[in-house]
Design a protein around this motif. Structure first.
Motif, short mmCIF file in Angstrom:
data_model
loop_
_atom_site.label_atom_id
_atom_site.label_comp_id
_atom_site.label_asym_id
_atom_site.label_seq_id
_atom_site.Cartn_x
_atom_site.Cartn_y
_atom_site.Cartn_z
N GLY A 21 1.05 -13.47 2.86
CA GLY A 21 1.13 -14.53 3.59
C GLY A 21 0.83 -14.46 5.06
N LEU A 22 0.84 -13.02 5.43
CA LEU A 22 0.38 -12.81 6.85
C LEU A 22 -0.52 -11.71 6.86
N GLU A 23 -1.47 -11.66 5.89
CA GLU A 23 -2.56 -10.53 5.69
C GLU A 23 -3.48 -10.64 6.96
N VAL A 27 -3.35 -5.89 10.83
CA VAL A 27 -3.52 -5.16 12.13
C VAL A 27 -2.72 -5.17 13.30
N TRP A 28 -2.00 -6.13 13.81
CA TRP A 28 -1.36 -6.62 14.72
C TRP A 28 0.11 -5.91 14.36
N ILE A 29 0.72 -6.12 13.12
CA ILE A 29 2.04 -5.82 12.37
C ILE A 29 2.07 -4.27 12.36
N SER A 30 0.78 -3.74 12.24
CA SER A 30 0.65 -2.09 12.26
C SER A 30 1.09 -1.59 13.54
N ILE A 31 0.93 -2.33 14.47
CA ILE A 31 1.40 -1.65 15.97
C ILE A 31 2.87 -1.26 16.02
N PRO A 32 3.83 -2.42 15.85
CA PRO A 32 5.30 -2.16 16.00
C PRO A 32 5.57 -1.02 14.57
N VAL A 33 4.96 -1.27 13.65
CA VAL A 33 5.58 -0.58 12.46
C VAL A 33 5.13 0.93 12.96
N SER A 34 4.04 1.37 13.30
CA SER A 34 3.57 2.60 13.53
C SER A 34 4.34 3.32 14.72
#
Length: 317
Positions: A21-23, A27-34
């Motif tokens: 649902g947030l595909e 890329v943006w979500i990967s920033i806080p995750v990383s």
């Protein structure tokens, strides 16, 4: 773990959806995750290094903290690299063998963390209620054995989960709406009867985590009883301060898992991406916050961190 016998109707690979649902925001979500992964690795590795180097920290409390740091590193490393491959490169496929293996290790690590937190509560009970016998009751060897028992217990209780799933048929829908192979997310895509799998996971969670929580509550009940008997406010404050870090770590560890379990089983109207985000917070937040909490709240450790930080800064200049 990688050689499970699969039924003839089962495929060789599954597909992880990432945050369904947030595909478009991957890329943006990967920033806080990383970033959380980098902070987690840095904090826990520094913690292990300092405890290993400093002889004065070779005590049961810091041995338990080292165990917790190792489980935090394992939990985040089992989840984040694969999640970043999905976010950055759209590498969604995962073999069934690795999926079940990942599930086994993830849930084993989670239950081992629960066991370590329970042993930590017992450590705080002995330190406050029986301080004169602390060194005889809790030795490094005894704590190591308790940690090993916690790990073996977790592995034995978790092992049936992937074994049960490996016997189920997976027909048409091979997309797991998750960033990792979480038990209920995998079970839900089976076209077979998952009643046994669902019930076993629920009973196991209540039995294993329930026993740990009861023992933790018992330890803190006895601690509070002894604190109330103390005459001076200074003694009250000192006793409470020794428990603050452990209580904070318990809240960060148990809360995401508790809410994830509830939403998976009872939150039928909750949007899939909420399930996924809550589930992954379990492997992102505690590993990042635990070393910070202990670094800030434990004076002895805080002093050692300050010493090494000063050395690094002086080398930089």
């Amino acid at each position: 773990m990688a050689t499970f016998n699969l039924t003839p109707s089962n495929p060789s690979t599954f597909s992880l959806s990432g945050i369904f649902g947030l595909e478009t925001a991957h890329v943006w979500i990967s920033i806080p995750v990383s970033m959380s992964y980098i902070v987690s690795l840095s904090g826990n590795v520094m913690l292990l290094f300092i405890i290993g180097k400093e002889q004065t920290l070779h005590k049961p409390m810091y041995l338990l903290l080292s165990m917790l740091a190792l489980t935090d590193i394992a939990a985040s490393t089992l989840v984040v690299p694969k999640a970043l491959c999905i976010f950055w490169f759209n590498f969604k496929n995962i073999t069934v063998g690795w999926c079940l293996t990942q599930m086994f290790f993830l849930h084993t690590v989670s239950f081992t963390q629960s066991a370590i937190l329970m042993i930590m509560a017992f450590d705080r009970y002995v330190a406050i209620c029986n301080p004169l016998r602390y060194t005889t009751i809790l030795t490094n060897a005894r704590v190591s054995k308790l940690g090993l028992v916690g790990l073996i217990r977790s592995a034995l209780f978790i092992l049936p989960l992937p074994l049960i799933l490996s016997r189920l048929p997976f027909c048409a829908n091979l997309i797991i709406h998750q960033m990792h192979c979480e038990h209920m997310a995998v079970a839900k895509i089976s076209c077979g009867d998952i009643t046994v799998s669902r019930m076993y996971s629920l009973v196991m969670a209540f039995v294993v985590s329930g026993i740990d929580l009861v023992l933790i509550a018992l330890s803190y009940g006895l601690i509070i009883r002894d604190i109330l008997k103390m005459s001076s406010k200074k003694s009250h404050q000192k006793a409470l301060n020794t428990c603050t870090a452990h209580i904070c770590v318990m809240l960060t560890t148990y809360s995401p898992g508790f809410f994830t379990s509830l939403t998976h089983r009872f939150g039928q109207g909750v949007h899939p991406h909420v399930h996924i985000i809550l589930s992954n917070l379990t492997f992102l937040i505690p590993p990042m916050l635990n070393p910070i909490i202990y670094g800030v709240k434990t004076k002895e450790l805080r002093d050692k961190v300050g010493k090494y930080t000063s050395r690094i800064c002086s080398l930089g200049h």
